[in-house]
Design a protein around this motif. Sequence first.
Motif, PDB file in Angstrom:
ATOM      1  N   CYS A  69      51.215  18.052  42.280  1.00 28.06           N
ATOM      2  CA  CYS A  69      51.386  19.499  42.426  1.00 28.06           C
ATOM      3  C   CYS A  69      51.829  19.782  43.853  1.00 28.06           C
ATOM      4  O   CYS A  69      51.313  19.167  44.798  1.00 28.06           O
ATOM      5  N   GLN A  70      52.788  20.706  44.007  1.00 26.02           N
ATOM      6  CA  GLN A  70      53.247  21.032  45.353  1.00 26.02           C
ATOM      7  C   GLN A  70      52.251  21.907  46.099  1.00 26.02           C
ATOM      8  O   GLN A  70      52.348  22.058  47.325  1.00 26.02           O
ATOM      9  N   LEU A  71      51.262  22.453  45.365  1.00 31.60           N
ATOM     10  CA  LEU A  71      50.201  23.242  45.997  1.00 31.60           C
ATOM     11  C   LEU A  71      48.969  22.375  46.203  1.00 31.60           C
ATOM     12  O   LEU A  71      48.877  21.264  45.688  1.00 31.60           O
ATOM     13  N   ASN A  72      48.031  22.921  46.959  1.00 32.62           N
ATOM     14  CA  ASN A  72      46.786  22.195  47.234  1.00 32.62           C
ATOM     15  C   ASN A  72      45.637  23.201  47.181  1.00 32.62           C
ATOM     16  O   ASN A  72      44.883  23.356  48.139  1.00 32.62           O
ATOM     17  N   CYS A  73      45.493  23.868  46.026  1.00 30.80           N
ATOM     18  CA  CYS A  73      44.552  24.983  45.888  1.00 30.80           C
ATOM     19  C   CYS A  73      43.124  24.528  46.203  1.00 30.80           C
ATOM     20  O   CYS A  73      42.686  23.462  45.767  1.00 30.80           O
ATOM     21  N   GLU A 114      50.965  20.164  38.277  1.00 31.43           N
ATOM     22  CA  GLU A 114      52.076  21.069  38.041  1.00 31.43           C
ATOM     23  C   GLU A 114      53.093  20.350  37.165  1.00 31.43           C
ATOM     24  O   GLU A 114      53.791  19.444  37.629  1.00 31.43           O
ATOM     25  N   ASN A 140      52.382  26.910  37.933  1.00 29.41           N
ATOM     26  CA  ASN A 140      52.164  27.888  39.003  1.00 29.41           C
ATOM     27  C   ASN A 140      53.392  28.775  39.255  1.00 29.41           C
ATOM     28  O   ASN A 140      53.301  29.759  39.988  1.00 29.41           O
ATOM     29  N   ASP A 171      46.552  34.087  48.237  1.00 30.77           N
ATOM     30  CA  ASP A 171      47.173  33.143  49.163  1.00 30.77           C
ATOM     31  C   ASP A 171      46.138  32.342  49.941  1.00 30.77           C
ATOM     32  O   ASP A 171      46.408  31.201  50.350  1.00 30.77           O
ATOM     33  N   ARG A 174      45.376  29.710  47.157  1.00 29.37           N
ATOM     34  CA  ARG A 174      46.470  28.939  46.563  1.00 29.37           C
ATOM     35  C   ARG A 174      47.573  28.560  47.558  1.00 29.37           C
ATOM     36  O   ARG A 174      48.433  27.748  47.238  1.00 29.37           O
ATOM     37  N   GLY A 175      47.574  29.179  48.734  1.00 29.52           N
ATOM     38  CA  GLY A 175      48.583  28.848  49.732  1.00 29.52           C
ATOM     39  C   GLY A 175      49.446  30.043  50.099  1.00 29.52           C
ATOM     40  O   GLY A 175      49.752  30.885  49.253  1.00 29.52           O
ATOM     41  N   THR A 178      52.411  32.140  47.959  1.00 28.69           N
ATOM     42  CA  THR A 178      52.396  31.864  46.513  1.00 28.69           C
ATOM     43  C   THR A 178      52.308  33.139  45.681  1.00 28.69           C
ATOM     44  O   THR A 178      52.862  33.197  44.585  1.00 28.69           O
TER      45      THR A 178
END
Length: 371
Positions: A69-73, A114, A140, A171, A174-175, A178
Amino acid sequence: MAARFVLRTEPFGALLYDRRCRSARALTSTEAAQFLSPNADTEHIHSPAPEAFGLSAPTAVHLVITRRCQLNCSHCLNESGPAIHDEPKYSVVVRWLRELSSLGVFEVIITGGEPLCYGGLSLVLQVARDLGFTVLLNTNLVCSQRRLDELIHSGVALIRTSLDGLKENNDALRGAGTFDRTVASIRYLVARGQAVRVNVTLARRNIQDITGIVSLADELGCDVKVNPLICIGRAARLSDQCLTREESAAVAEQICVHQRIKTIAVHVQVMSTAMFASCADVRRHFCYRVTDCGIRCTQVTIDSDGKAYGVGRLTDIGPREFLGSAYTSLLPELWRLAQVHAEQMLCPDCRSAGPLRLLCEDFTVDASENS
């Protein structure tokens, strides 16, 4: 074009699945015969009777095709992230889909991580569609317009995405950025006829945003599902953010009042386990169509490492629900084991409910029906 209805024989009669509404209901043998005679728009599946308690096949299967996943929630339940590359090969996923099709499964939920990070996603979606599944996709939606266009033409019945608060709180979890990107993607998809649902993880820090999220979803034209924060994965460090059942019930009531005052048109669901200890409690408070633990009887999850679990929620994955490896075992055999496990774990209320308790829709109550 696939038939609108799928009728799958069961020991008690049949399950009737409506592809348009994405819903299933139990029929007696007499009702099934009466339905078939005037309805040509129906696919009839003759499934072998299960050897033990339960259904001949799952109603839905969740495939975790990647944990990248490109996010790191900060509250990710399976600790997905950019550096994780745990995923099955495309050929393996296709084999699983074919086995599930032969079983008579209605829905496949593609999730992650993702899924847009999975290199063979477009091919997986095409195979699933060609096999006649109703396909749901968890994403996402932090992606390019080109990827959004691909999703629009992929045949996915429902895209489920997440907004965990309004901009500041979303944000923080979730970053940065986003919220704006996800909202823009939802707007783009809905404007082109793609069905989207917003999932909200309810926590102490975003509780004040919940009515704002419902109003935003109404403006965007997508339904909402509210889930409690569950302290597993990275969320294990956020126990101070969990709400009590009483606080969650108060939020559900707040949503109902907000819907009445603002005339909210979209549907809002709240996961009942956030508020109640049992389905008996749920039925006393809500117009509730399903049971609280029947999801253990109807769905299966295959994780990105191939491990299969007899549950339909990633938050329920654990040693008790482990069935075996989908790499080395056939899915019909794993489903038989799932039914044995389910029979052992059912609560007394579900045991007395008959076939209808097999149609759990993921522990949800529909706040829209109580507004």
